[in-house]
Design a protein around this motif. Structure first.
Motif, PDB file in Angstrom:
ATOM      1  N   ILE A   1       0.880  -1.177   0.000  1.00  0.00           N
ATOM      2  CA  ILE A   1       0.000   0.000   0.000  1.00  0.00           C
ATOM      3  C   ILE A   1       0.911   1.218   0.000  1.00  0.00           C
ATOM      4  O   ILE A   1       1.553   1.535   0.998  1.00  0.00           O
ATOM      5  CB  ILE A   1      -0.939  -0.003   1.218  1.00  0.00           C
ATOM      6  CG1 ILE A   1      -1.730  -1.307   1.277  1.00  0.00           C
ATOM      7  CG2 ILE A   1      -1.901   1.197   1.149  1.00  0.00           C
ATOM      8  CD1 ILE A   1      -2.534  -1.505   2.553  1.00  0.00           C
ATOM      9  N   GLN A   2       0.979   1.892  -1.131  1.00  0.00           N
ATOM     10  CA  GLN A   2       1.963   2.946  -1.297  1.00  0.00           C
ATOM     11  C   GLN A   2       1.515   3.879  -2.410  1.00  0.00           C
ATOM     12  O   GLN A   2       0.565   3.590  -3.139  1.00  0.00           O
ATOM     13  CB  GLN A   2       3.332   2.315  -1.607  1.00  0.00           C
ATOM     14  CG  GLN A   2       4.538   3.214  -1.502  1.00  0.00           C
ATOM     15  CD  GLN A   2       4.576   4.024  -0.233  1.00  0.00           C
ATOM     16  OE1 GLN A   2       4.020   5.116  -0.211  1.00  0.00           O
ATOM     17  NE2 GLN A   2       5.206   3.519   0.832  1.00  0.00           N
ATOM     18  N   GLY A   3       2.208   4.993  -2.554  1.00  0.00           N
ATOM     19  CA  GLY A   3       1.851   5.941  -3.595  1.00  0.00           C
ATOM     20  C   GLY A   3       2.404   5.531  -4.941  1.00  0.00           C
ATOM     21  O   GLY A   3       3.346   4.738  -5.047  1.00  0.00           O
ATOM     22  N   SER A   4       1.810   6.089  -6.004  1.00  0.00           N
ATOM     23  CA  SER A   4       2.309   5.784  -7.342  1.00  0.00           C
ATOM     24  C   SER A   4       3.695   6.363  -7.558  1.00  0.00           C
ATOM     25  O   SER A   4       4.358   6.053  -8.551  1.00  0.00           O
ATOM     26  CB  SER A   4       1.338   6.292  -8.416  1.00  0.00           C
ATOM     27  OG  SER A   4       1.067   7.670  -8.287  1.00  0.00           O
ATOM     28  N   TRP A   5       4.172   7.178  -6.594  1.00  0.00           N
ATOM     29  CA  TRP A   5       5.567   7.610  -6.629  1.00  0.00           C
ATOM     30  C   TRP A   5       6.521   6.421  -6.491  1.00  0.00           C
ATOM     31  O   TRP A   5       7.684   6.510  -6.845  1.00  0.00           O
ATOM     32  CB  TRP A   5       5.835   8.613  -5.507  1.00  0.00           C
ATOM     33  CG  TRP A   5       5.364   8.152  -4.158  1.00  0.00           C
ATOM     34  CD1 TRP A   5       5.981   7.291  -3.311  1.00  0.00           C
ATOM     35  CD2 TRP A   5       4.149   8.533  -3.498  1.00  0.00           C
ATOM     36  NE1 TRP A   5       5.243   7.099  -2.164  1.00  0.00           N
ATOM     37  CE2 TRP A   5       4.108   7.852  -2.250  1.00  0.00           C
ATOM     38  CE3 TRP A   5       3.091   9.386  -3.828  1.00  0.00           C
ATOM     39  CZ2 TRP A   5       3.054   8.000  -1.349  1.00  0.00           C
ATOM     40  CZ3 TRP A   5       2.047   9.532  -2.928  1.00  0.00           C
ATOM     41  CH2 TRP A   5       2.034   8.841  -1.702  1.00  0.00           C
ATOM     42  N   ALA A   6       6.017   5.283  -5.992  1.00  0.00           N
ATOM     43  CA  ALA A   6       6.862   4.093  -5.825  1.00  0.00           C
ATOM     44  C   ALA A   6       7.132   3.386  -7.147  1.00  0.00           C
ATOM     45  O   ALA A   6       8.003   2.516  -7.207  1.00  0.00           O
ATOM     46  CB  ALA A   6       6.210   3.115  -4.843  1.00  0.00           C
ATOM     47  N   ILE A   7       6.416   3.754  -8.209  1.00  0.00           N
ATOM     48  CA  ILE A   7       6.626   3.101  -9.499  1.00  0.00           C
ATOM     49  C   ILE A   7       8.079   3.237  -9.938  1.00  0.00           C
ATOM     50  O   ILE A   7       8.702   2.273 -10.406  1.00  0.00           O
ATOM     51  CB  ILE A   7       5.671   3.670 -10.564  1.00  0.00           C
ATOM     52  CG1 ILE A   7       4.221   3.299 -10.232  1.00  0.00           C
ATOM     53  CG2 ILE A   7       6.051   3.158 -11.964  1.00  0.00           C
ATOM     54  CD1 ILE A   7       3.195   3.966 -11.131  1.00  0.00           C
TER      55      ILE A   7
END
Length: 446
Positions: free
Chosen positions: A292-298
């Protein structure tokens, strides 16, 4: 690309981008920075001895050691700027890690050594740099046509105070749920749309021998982000908290706390001590099925393990049955502020513009997997597959909201909220943990 612009325009035109992310950022440290020294006028700034105007930029990643694709894009910005302005301007990065970023930034501010340009998280708590005069007003610099390159005035909402702009957005990201499609298939788990289905998927993953969820409680905002989603999905209205129409013992908060406890039995065993990087690595190294994380983790996921992209699915945080609108998203943006005390505002602004030029913004989408904030054209076919999933989620979004730790009365209130939910995860009774945030509001807010 046309669909992307339509989706983004519909979100931004509704004024829903308060608290813009990904990259991902923790709330500023609780201590309020000391007022900055009065900035000298540009024409009075003494040139460097060799004629080169030297500026600094502070960021929360090591640009030389990182594999994060967004950070590597920022490194390219630094390199391009220094090459193009060789003999005139030069920027030196000041880098640290995410967990220590704001404490180190605030220490420099207090010592009157504020970096010329620095990364910030826009939203209510940016006022710790606005109110004491640390951050410069940027409207005059944007008026030269720079502002017209952005998709909408709404992208500046999180960096605007009293009608003045203090922060320049660089991208848009949303907090989502990443999952390993192969693990889900082997476990017979379905992509969940509500809380009951989420728990059922975790149960099936665990029964199949997988760790269902990797998360960081060692980096408090990661767990707090989940708590914020649960509070919102249960229907908590933060305006009613602020006005004291309700309080932190509201049933919606208590429900969220119980759901954190309920979900935590599916976390990795080391969640209490793992930081964000370790927890994220456990996902792309296929040690857990859900992140569960932000799409910044892509950018972090694909930079570290490019082959994993084909197994990486994304879904929106599930609904709570009988609860609030399930199509609301936590959205954020990396943003830039400029020191009001910089000796070289022209050099600083020239550097900031490199982050929003077509080269950088095209890279943001095609490599980093974040949504650009300018009108740049990019090739969706070469962008990370995960970005298409995120755009589908944005297309169905009814609104956005910010991290709770950046949306409460002040930074200390946000930190207290973070800590309360970490304590709940660690086993502190819910009433006792919520009493801490309740006490803070009783003493400082209501």
């Amino acid at each position: 690309m046309k669909n992307f612009k339509r989706v983004l325009a519909s979100i931004l035109s509704a004024g829903m981008m308060l608290g813009l992310l990904a990259g991902c950022a923790a709330a500023p440290a609780a201590s309020t920075p000391a007022p900055a020294a009065e900035a000298p006028a540009a024409e009075e700034a003494a040139p460097a001895e060799d004629g080169v105007q030297e500026i600094t930029w502070m960021f929360w990643d090591d640009l030389e050691a990182t594999s994060d694709l967004i950070s590597l894009g920022y490194k390219d910005v630094v390199d391009r700027f220094n090459k193009d302005y060789e003999g005139k301007y030069h920027v030196t990065p000041i880098t640290t890690n995410l967990e220590e970023y704001y404490s180190k930034l605030n220490a420099l501010v207090a010592a009157n050594q504020t970096p010329d340009v620095f990364i910030v998280s826009p939203g209510p708590n940016l006022d710790v740099y606005v109110n004491p005069g640390v951050a410069a007003v940027l409207d005059d610099y944007l008026a030269d046509g720079w502002k017209d390159t952005f998709t909408s005035d709404a992208v500046f909402s999180g960096g605007t105070y009293d009608g003045k702009i203090y922060a320049i957005p660089l991208n848009i990201a949303a907090a989502c749920v990443f999952y390993n499609t192969e693990m889900f298939e082997k476990a017979g788990a379905e992509v969940p749309t509500n809380w009951t289905e989420m728990l059922d998927a975790c149960e099936k993953l665990q029964a199949a021998g997988y760790t269902p969820i990797t998360i960081s409680a060692g980096t408090a905002w990661c767990l707090s982000m989940v708590a914020g989603y649960l509070c919102d999905r249960n229907g908590l209205d933060l305006d009613k908290i602020a006005s004291h129409e309700t309080d932190w013992f509201d049933d919606k908060v208590v429900n969220a706390a119980n759901q954190i406890v309920e979900l935590s039995k599916y976390f990795q065993k080391t969640a209490a001590g793992d930081d964000n990087d370790i927890a994220t690595a456990a996902f792309y190294n296929e040690e857990a099925a859900i992140l569960i994380q932000g799409s910044w983790a892509i950018g972090q996921i694909n930079g570290a393990n490019p082959e994993f992209e084909d197994k990486c699915g994304v879904f929106q945080f599930p609904a709570i049955e009988g609860g609030n609108d399930p199509n609301r998203l936590i959205a954020k943006s990396d943003s830039l502020a400029m020191s009001s005390a910089t000796k070289y505002p022209e050099a600083s602004i020239a550097f900031m513009k490199y982050f929003t030029d077509d080269i950088a913004q095209r890279y943001t989408a095609e490599k980093g997997g974040k949504i650009p904030v300018t009108k740049v054209e990019y090739d969706a076919a070469v962008a990370p597959k995960e970005l298409a999933y995120v755009m589908d989620i944005f297309e169905n979004a009814s609104g956005t909201f910010g991290f709770y730790n950046e949306s409460l009365a002040d930074t200390e209130a946000g930190s207290t909220f973070d800590n309360a939910f970490v304590e709940i995860f660690l086993g502190t009774p819910i009433e006792e943990a919520l009493q801490e945030i309740q006490d803070y509001y009783e003493a400082n807010v209501w």
